[in-house]
Design a protein around this motif. Structure first.
Motif, PDB file in Angstrom:
ATOM      1  N   ALA A  31       8.136   2.783  -2.908  1.00  0.00           N
ATOM      2  CA  ALA A  31       6.983   3.343  -2.768  1.00  0.00           C
ATOM      3  C   ALA A  31       6.110   2.315  -2.447  1.00  0.00           C
ATOM      4  CB  ALA A  31       6.449   4.266  -3.827  1.00  0.00           C
ATOM      5  N   GLY A  32       5.224   2.339  -1.479  1.00  0.00           N
ATOM      6  CA  GLY A  32       4.344   1.213  -0.706  1.00  0.00           C
ATOM      7  C   GLY A  32       3.550   0.630  -1.706  1.00  0.00           C
ATOM      8  N   PRO A  33       2.991  -0.487  -1.706  1.00  0.00           N
ATOM      9  CA  PRO A  33       1.789  -1.053  -2.503  1.00  0.00           C
ATOM     10  C   PRO A  33       0.565  -0.509  -1.968  1.00  0.00           C
ATOM     11  CG  PRO A  33       2.263  -2.468  -0.420  1.00  0.00           C
ATOM     12  CD  PRO A  33       3.200  -1.439  -0.388  1.00  0.00           C
ATOM     13  N   ASP A  34      -0.428  -0.649  -3.102  1.00  0.00           N
ATOM     14  CA  ASP A  34      -1.921  -0.255  -2.954  1.00  0.00           C
ATOM     15  C   ASP A  34      -2.786  -1.458  -2.178  1.00  0.00           C
ATOM     16  OD1 ASP A  34      -4.311   0.627  -3.051  1.00  0.00           O
ATOM     17  OD2 ASP A  34      -4.396   0.689  -5.408  1.00  0.00           O
ATOM     18  N   TRP A  35      -3.071  -1.161  -1.179  1.00  0.00           N
ATOM     19  CA  TRP A  35      -3.983  -1.897  -0.308  1.00  0.00           C
ATOM     20  C   TRP A  35      -5.280  -1.820  -0.454  1.00  0.00           C
ATOM     21  CZ3 TRP A  35      -0.270  -0.989   4.436  1.00  0.00           C
ATOM     22  CH2 TRP A  35       0.765  -2.168   4.577  1.00  0.00           C
ATOM     23  N   GLY A  36      -5.710  -0.965  -1.258  1.00  0.00           N
ATOM     24  CA  GLY A  36      -7.148  -0.573  -1.537  1.00  0.00           C
ATOM     25  C   GLY A  36      -8.056  -1.550  -1.830  1.00  0.00           C
ATOM     26  N   ALA A  37      -7.732  -2.854  -2.002  1.00  0.00           N
ATOM     27  CA  ALA A  37      -8.669  -3.948  -2.199  1.00  0.00           C
ATOM     28  C   ALA A  37      -8.875  -4.629  -0.814  1.00  0.00           C
ATOM     29  CB  ALA A  37      -8.291  -4.891  -3.065  1.00  0.00           C
TER      30      ALA A  37
ATOM     31  N   ARG B 183       1.144  -3.728 -10.490  1.00  0.00           N
ATOM     32  CA  ARG B 183      -0.266  -3.898 -10.383  1.00  0.00           C
ATOM     33  C   ARG B 183      -0.243  -5.499  -9.963  1.00  0.00           C
ATOM     34  NH1 ARG B 183      -1.908  -0.202  -8.086  1.00  0.00           N
ATOM     35  NH2 ARG B 183      -3.968  -1.125  -8.315  1.00  0.00           N
ATOM     36  N   GLU B 184       0.955  -6.398 -10.384  1.00  0.00           N
ATOM     37  CA  GLU B 184       0.819  -7.568 -10.258  1.00  0.00           C
ATOM     38  C   GLU B 184       0.618  -7.897  -8.647  1.00  0.00           C
ATOM     39  OE1 GLU B 184       2.917  -5.964 -11.931  1.00  0.00           O
ATOM     40  OE2 GLU B 184       4.386  -7.246 -13.173  1.00  0.00           O
ATOM     41  N   LEU B 185       1.049  -6.982  -7.841  1.00  0.00           N
ATOM     42  CA  LEU B 185       0.770  -7.193  -6.424  1.00  0.00           C
ATOM     43  C   LEU B 185      -0.642  -7.341  -6.034  1.00  0.00           C
ATOM     44  CD1 LEU B 185       3.860  -5.216  -5.078  1.00  0.00           C
ATOM     45  CD2 LEU B 185       3.904  -7.533  -5.478  1.00  0.00           C
TER      46      LEU B 185
END
Length: 287
Positions: free
Chosen positions: A137-143, A179-181
């Protein structure tokens, strides 16, 4: 049901490293799996990446372990399935990783439901071969200001992939949950690919999902040899000129699958960085 998966919790509590059941890993995908962002001149193709790091750990307790990496940067889902799926099955793996869809979502504004349907078909073929299949599942690029606009689409795609994994009894590595990512140090300066620390962190997450004890410590990537800040920045500049800019241009031109070749097309033993490869001993994966 995969018996190994049923025993994951028990094995994660083991104090001593225990043998795992896999003998041949084949990695499929795009730049994420090829290892872009983790430059290492002594690695095949000039990049190390999470897949190489996972293979290094898996080989430690498996003398006949072999690893192939068919990933090619810039490919879309259909290209990966068309050009890597049959080749992977032909190599007789008992462990396969598949990551695809990032280029479709980011650059092609593709429908996450249709993409998941394609991946579902591919995973079904891999599962029928008897191999353990690993999905991401892909990372969260929200930031990230630009990529925050596609955050919802990535989330939908991820949920679809969870459904695909459940349907085919695949192992899921959930980078959105990792979340470390969100730490900037996990990312390459281009903000598209992971840094060496990011690849190291993902490798540990893969091994954890597989239930394999390992020696990867949080926030402490295993070296290659140490280098100075100046050397590191120089290598980054060279990498950006020789790899990043051509990669962006290829994305804009919608690259053909045949433009690049896999860095490790045949499964071979994992000897570590700087050690010359040797022939693979044996045919298919061991019983």
């Amino acid at each position: 049901m995969n018996v190994w998966k049923q025993d994951i919790a028990a094995r994660n509590t083991a104090v001593e490293l225990a043998p795992h059941p896999w003998h041949r890993l084949v990695a499929l995908g795009d730049s994420f799996t090829e290892g872009i962002g983790d430059p290492e001149p002594r690695s095949e193709g000039g990049f190390r990446g999470w897949a190489d790091r996972v293979a290094e750990e898996l080989s430690a307790n498996q003398p006949d372990f072999a690893y192939a990496n068919l990933a090619v940067r810039g490919l879309l889902v259909q290209q990966i399935l068309d050009h890597q799926l049959a080749a992977a099955v032909a190599l007789n793996p008992d462990l396969v990783t598949l990551s695809a869809g990032g280029n479709d979502i980011v650059f092609r504004r593709s429908d996450p439901d249709r993409l998941a349907e394609k991946i579902d078909d591919g995973v079904a073929q891999l599962a029928r071969s008897g191999a353990t299949v690993v999905l991401f599942a892909g990372p969260d690029w929200g930031a990230t200001p630009v990529f925050s606009q596609i955050r919802g689409k990535v989330a939908i795609f991820n949920e679809n992939l969870h459904a695909v994994a459940a349907r085919h009894d695949a192992v899921m590595v959930d980078l959105w949950f990792l979340r470390e990512l969100s730490n900037p140090g996990m990312w390459d300066p281009d903000r598209l690919h992971f840094s060496p620390l990011g690849h190291h962190t993902i490798a540990a997450a893969v091994l954890k999902a597989l239930g394999v004890p390992h020696t990867l410590e949080p926030l402490a990537p295993k070296p290659p040899l140490p280098r100075s800040w100046k050397e590191a920045r120089t290598e980054d500049l060279i990498w950006a000129r020789e790899y990043l800019v051509p990669w962006v241009i290829r994305q804009l031109k919608h690259p053909a699958a045949g433009e690049l070749t896999a860095k490790r097309p045949q499964p071979r033993p994992v000897f570590g960085i700087g050690t010359p490869p040797g022939p693979f001993i044996g045919g298919g994966h061991a019983a």
